[in-house]
Design a protein around this motif. Structure first.
Motif, short mmCIF file in Angstrom:
data_model
loop_
_atom_site.label_atom_id
_atom_site.label_comp_id
_atom_site.label_asym_id
_atom_site.label_seq_id
_atom_site.Cartn_x
_atom_site.Cartn_y
_atom_site.Cartn_z
N ALA A 71 0.83 -1.21 0.00
CA ALA A 71 0.00 0.00 0.00
C ALA A 71 0.86 1.25 0.00
N ALA A 72 1.96 1.24 0.76
CA ALA A 72 2.84 2.40 0.83
C ALA A 72 3.46 2.69 -0.53
N LEU A 73 3.87 1.65 -1.24
CA LEU A 73 4.49 1.84 -2.54
C LEU A 73 3.47 2.29 -3.60
N ALA A 74 2.22 1.85 -3.45
CA ALA A 74 1.18 2.31 -4.37
C ALA A 74 0.95 3.81 -4.20
N ILE A 75 0.90 4.27 -2.96
CA ILE A 75 0.73 5.70 -2.70
C ILE A 75 1.93 6.48 -3.20
N ALA A 76 3.13 5.93 -2.95
CA ALA A 76 4.35 6.61 -3.39
C ALA A 76 4.39 6.74 -4.91
N ALA A 77 4.02 5.67 -5.61
CA ALA A 77 4.00 5.71 -7.08
C ALA A 77 2.99 6.73 -7.58
N PHE A 78 1.81 6.76 -6.94
CA PHE A 78 0.78 7.72 -7.33
C PHE A 78 1.28 9.16 -7.14
N SER A 79 1.90 9.42 -5.99
CA SER A 79 2.38 10.79 -5.72
C SER A 79 3.49 11.17 -6.69
#
Length: 518
Positions: free
Chosen positions: A430-438
């Motif tokens: 989940a953290a990496l998904a948010i990071a990629a989105f940002s």
């Protein structure tokens, strides 16, 4: 079998997957070199009157191609119409560049889901269909409303790249031997910058970046999509996906035997069994929980700031608009200088592979940001003083080369490493998904707003980015901990204490490396 660790099957699979990363880079850089040709075709498509075209040219030169403000006000209604038409061209070109990032931003959330649902290889095949469609739209853009087809094609290509930016590191990391996982994982970033360089070379006027063949340049991605799709049929599926997700031990063993080149794969199976047990014992964390749980919130915000620093440094302004910047700096052959930037980008990306494990993440990130801040100041100084001192064009050019070098030493690859290291197995996806989105969101903002910032700030544009980078440098110094050689427990303790200093006692971290960015 090439060596006990590197087999022909492994090389073939990594090469095939990296073709997707190469396409990612190609799509980033391909829009740069033929900018003038495409803008000219937009004017023709929109039917801008010939009498107005010179005024439009002057306005567009001042707003998207140069780094100074328009110097004259509209004298009459006809000139006002010309400037209005030029504003439309500016907007359409900005959308042509930034729509790619919009697609990537949307798709970045779905790469992991697609990989888990269909498997890594099939997911890459599905993603290739997007690349093919996007390439066809751009390839035929000369025959129809070019601005609409290019913006639509860039958006769909962005969807592909958003998916592939997660799928490729995931697949490579899962098929690589433990001892080579970090080294092979960096090939994703290396393939990206190689794609940028190739797009700049084939975009030269005498190759494909001309009035006759620019649409072929944009549509060339379709060839890569077909080639990779054919090669993927011969690639083994990820053993980790087969064993951990599907519980298909026999298929996982067969895949491992192909990749390792020998029959005894007990060690790999035992490692995956242990990972499956750890994954089962650790509860998955949702995106909402990352923001609401106090133990996750702080490392999440630090991770997001690292990605914001990467994009708001102004690096993609250079990648997207470097030809225009060099032109304004007085370089007689700006497109060759742009190719030089791509070459420097590739060389220093390769160098960072060795530096990041020696110097540490935080140290290199700080050094990279500090160097970029100084270079941004000299870039603007060179542009501001160019009229008085013609030799300042060389100052700007050298500053751009060094700016890119400092970026690839630290802020380019490191945020992906560090965010993976901030979180254990449960919250990491989940953290990496948010990071990629940002990351994609910030990329989109820079691509969309850069020509307007240029119009507003003129040659002082990089003073603005220098200030932004300085702010991120201070934030990194006070808030970001060093993660090299530390356990998850040590990193969590540092976030709880709020210290960015490295404790004396360190423990070798497991599950880390470039492959853990997914």
């Amino acid at each position: 079998c090439l060596t006990p660790q590197v087999t022909s099957t492994l090389v073939f699979a990594v090469f095939t997957a990296a073709l997707g990363s190469f396409q990612f880079g190609y799509d980033i850089g391909v829009i740069n070199a033929p900018q003038q040709v495409i803008i000219s075709h937009y004017r023709q498509t929109l039917g801008i009157p010939l009498d107005d075209r010179q005024a439009v040219n002057n306005y567009v030169a001042n707003s998207t191609e140069g780094l100074h403000l328009p110097t004259s006000e509209p004298a009459d209604g006809a000139e006002e119409d010309a400037v209005a038409s030029a504003s439309l061209i500016t907007m359409l070109w900005s959308l042509s560049v930034s729509s790619f990032a919009v697609g990537g931003m949307i798709a970045s959330f779905f790469g992991g889901f697609l990989g888990d649902k269909f498997g890594r290889v099939k997911a890459m095949l599905i993603a290739n269909s997007l690349s093919f469609v996007g390439a066809l739209l751009m390839g035929f853009s000369k025959l129809g409303p070019s601005h609409i087809l290019i913006i639509a094609g860039r958006s769909i290509s962005g969807l592909y790249c958003g998916l592939i930016s997660g799928l490729v590191p995931m697949y490579i990391g899962e098929i690589a031997p433990v001892s080579l996982r970090g080294a092979l994982g960096t090939l994703h970033q290396l393939a990206v910058v190689t794609g940028i360089l190739v797009s700049q070379i084939v975009g030269l006027d005498f190759i494909l970046g001309n009035h006759e063949l620019w649409h072929v340049l944009l549509g060339l991605s379709a060839v890569r999509a077909v080639l990779q799709s054919l090669l993927l049929f011969f690639c083994p599926e990820s053993p980790r996906y087969l064993y951990i997700k599907l519980d298909e031990e026999v298929k996982a063993k067969n895949s491992l035997k192909r990749l390792r080149g020998f029959d005894d794969v007990t060690k790999d199976i035992n490692e995956m069994r242990k990972e499956r047990e750890e994954t089962a014992s650790e509860q998955k964390v949702s995106i909402k929980q990352l923001f609401t749980n106090s133990s996750y919130r702080k490392p999440l915000w630090v991770g997001l700031m690292l990605h914001a620093a990467q994009q708001f440094s102004g690096i993609n302004g250079i990648f997207y608009y470097s030809t225009s910047i060099f032109q304004e700096a007085g370089i007689s052959q700006p497109v060759y200088a742009t190719i030089g930037v791509g070459a420097v980008n590739t060389v220093f990306t390769a160098a960072s592979v060795f530096l990041v494990e020696k110097a540490g993440r935080r140290s290199l990130f700080l050094a990279g940001l500090g160097g970029m801040c100084v270079c941004a100041v000299f870039m603007s100084l060179g542009l501001v003083l160019l009229e008085k001192f013609p030799w300042m064009s060389y100052v700007s050019m050298v500053a751009i080369f060094l700016f890119v070098s400092f970026f690839e030493i630290g802020p380019g690859p490191i945020p992906w490493f560090m965010v993976a290291e901030f979180f254990s197995q449960g919250p990491r996806p989940a953290a990496l998904a948010i990071a990629a989105f940002s990351n994609w969101f910030c990329n989109c903002l820079v691509a969309l707003c850069f020509p307007y910032l240029v119009n507003l700030c003129g040659p002082y544009i990089f003073f603005f980015f220098a200030g932004v980078v300085l702010g991120f440098t201070l934030y990194t110094f006070f808030k970001v901990p060093e993660t090299k050689g530390k356990s998850f427990e040590e990193i969590a303790a540092e976030f709880q204490s709020g210290s960015a200093k490295r404790p004396k006692a360190t423990v070798e971290m497991k599950f880390l490396g470039a492959s853990e960015t997914v």
